[in-house]
Design a protein around this motif. Structure first.
Motif, PDB file in Angstrom:
ATOM      1  N   SER A 102       5.896  11.981   9.388  1.00 27.30           N
ATOM      2  CA  SER A 102       6.951  12.709   9.228  1.00 27.30           C
ATOM      3  C   SER A 102       8.079  11.820   8.905  1.00 27.30           C
ATOM      4  N   THR A 103       9.061  12.130   8.191  1.00 26.04           N
ATOM      5  CA  THR A 103      10.043  11.280   7.678  1.00 26.04           C
ATOM      6  C   THR A 103      11.173  11.558   8.552  1.00 26.04           C
ATOM      7  N   LEU A 104      11.128  12.674   9.409  1.00 28.70           N
ATOM      8  CA  LEU A 104      12.416  13.049  10.232  1.00 28.70           C
ATOM      9  C   LEU A 104      11.974  12.108  11.487  1.00 28.70           C
ATOM     10  N   SER A 105      13.449  12.028  12.149  1.00 32.44           N
ATOM     11  CA  SER A 105      13.467  11.619  13.638  1.00 32.44           C
ATOM     12  C   SER A 105      12.873  12.477  14.504  1.00 32.44           C
ATOM     13  N   PRO A 106      12.361  11.976  15.734  1.00 33.10           N
ATOM     14  CA  PRO A 106      11.713  12.863  16.522  1.00 33.10           C
ATOM     15  C   PRO A 106      12.688  14.189  17.045  1.00 33.10           C
TER      16      PRO A 106
ATOM     17  N   ALA B 157      15.128  15.432  15.201  1.00 34.31           N
ATOM     18  CA  ALA B 157      15.441  16.249  13.922  1.00 34.31           C
ATOM     19  C   ALA B 157      14.086  17.069  13.862  1.00 34.31           C
ATOM     20  N   ALA B 158      12.979  16.583  14.225  1.00 32.51           N
ATOM     21  CA  ALA B 158      11.484  17.230  13.921  1.00 32.51           C
ATOM     22  C   ALA B 158      11.763  18.317  14.936  1.00 32.51           C
ATOM     23  N   TRP B 159      12.059  18.013  16.304  1.00 30.48           N
ATOM     24  CA  TRP B 159      11.935  18.983  17.298  1.00 30.48           C
ATOM     25  C   TRP B 159      13.144  20.090  16.857  1.00 30.48           C
ATOM     26  N   LEU B 160      14.270  19.808  16.487  1.00 28.89           N
ATOM     27  CA  LEU B 160      15.264  20.947  16.046  1.00 28.89           C
ATOM     28  C   LEU B 160      14.710  21.659  14.835  1.00 28.89           C
ATOM     29  N   GLN B 161      14.077  21.269  13.854  1.00 31.93           N
ATOM     30  CA  GLN B 161      13.356  21.984  12.961  1.00 31.93           C
ATOM     31  C   GLN B 161      12.303  22.858  13.230  1.00 31.93           C
ATOM     32  N   ARG B 162      11.522  22.291  14.447  1.00 29.95           N
ATOM     33  CA  ARG B 162      10.654  23.223  14.895  1.00 29.95           C
ATOM     34  C   ARG B 162      11.115  24.277  15.742  1.00 29.95           C
TER      35      ARG B 162
END
Length: 108
Positions: A77-81, A83-88
């Motif tokens: 994933s190119t997102l930070s952890p 940002a990935a959590w927020l997207q989820r």
């Protein structure tokens, strides 16, 4: 004079060299005992059933390289952890809460 076994004209099985050596390719006419032993050993080579240490090491190295190649092929994933959590969390259906301090909460 002994008759040596030879597959080539310059090379006899017992390792002797010289211009006066008599050689033949017919095993029944050979009288040199060293040549006869060499021919017998060459015909009855034992079959190895277990791999050598070098073959085992090469197989382990190939397996390790294949494992590393499989690990590097995984999508990253190119997102930070965060940002990935927020997207989820945003993709969850319904009125789910965001983590505290991230955004204004419409409900409690």
């Amino acid at each position: 004079m002994a008759i040596h076994y030879s597959t080539l004209q310059d090379n006899v099985a017992c390792g002797r060299t010289g211009l006066s050596l008599k050689s033949t390719q017919d095993v029944t006419q050979v009288s040199c005992k060293l040549c006869l032993r060499t021919v017998e050993k060459g015909a009855a080579e034992p079959v190895r059933k277990t791999p050598t240490l070098a073959e085992l090491r090469a197989a382990a190295k190939a397996a390790k390289a294949a494992q590393l190649a499989a690990e590097t092929a995984k999508p990253k994933s190119t997102l930070s952890p965060r940002a990935a959590w927020l997207q989820r969390l945003q993709q969850l259906p319904g009125t789910n809460r965001m983590p505290r301090g991230v955004a204004k909460q419409a409900f409690i």
